[in-house]
Motif scaffolding. Structure first.
Motif, PDB file in Angstrom:
ATOM      1  N   HIS A  13       0.824  -1.207   0.000  1.00  0.00           N
ATOM      2  CA  HIS A  13       0.000   0.000   0.000  1.00  0.00           C
ATOM      3  C   HIS A  13       0.861   1.262   0.000  1.00  0.00           C
ATOM      4  CE1 HIS A  13      -4.152  -1.326   0.165  1.00  0.00           C
ATOM      5  NE2 HIS A  13      -3.790  -2.275   0.993  1.00  0.00           N
ATOM      6  N   GLN A  16       2.269   1.752  -3.480  1.00  0.00           N
ATOM      7  CA  GLN A  16       1.225   2.213  -4.387  1.00  0.00           C
ATOM      8  C   GLN A  16       0.926   3.695  -4.167  1.00  0.00           C
ATOM      9  OE1 GLN A  16      -0.194   0.541  -7.036  1.00  0.00           O
ATOM     10  NE2 GLN A  16       1.478  -0.848  -6.528  1.00  0.00           N
ATOM     11  N   TYR A  35     -11.878  -0.747   3.733  1.00  0.00           N
ATOM     12  CA  TYR A  35     -10.950   0.365   3.519  1.00  0.00           C
ATOM     13  C   TYR A  35     -11.616   1.697   3.830  1.00  0.00           C
ATOM     14  CZ  TYR A  35      -7.467  -2.649   1.266  1.00  0.00           C
ATOM     15  OH  TYR A  35      -6.530  -3.598   0.999  1.00  0.00           O
TER      16      TYR A  35
END
Length: 57
Positions: A13, A16, A35
């Motif tokens: 994450h 990204q 999320y």
């Protein structure tokens, strides 16, 4: 998930996010209910505590 698995997901994450922030990138990443709840927790300023069951409810 165990600790090592959580760290690997967090690493993915973070990379990204870095790529999204540094490149002309049109993100199509979907936001799951889980999320969105995490985003809400962070935006509310709620103290992050250890989740022993990984249940955000």
């Amino acid at each position: 998930m165990n600790v090592d698995q959580h760290l690997k997901v967090a690493q993915w994450h973070m990379e990204q996010a870095r790529l999204h922030a540094t490149q002309d990138h049109a993100c199509g990443c979907p936001i799951s209910d889980e999320y969105q709840r995490i985003i809400d927790i962070i935006e509310e300023g709620t103290e992050i505590k250890e989740e022993v069951t990984c249940d955000l409810k």
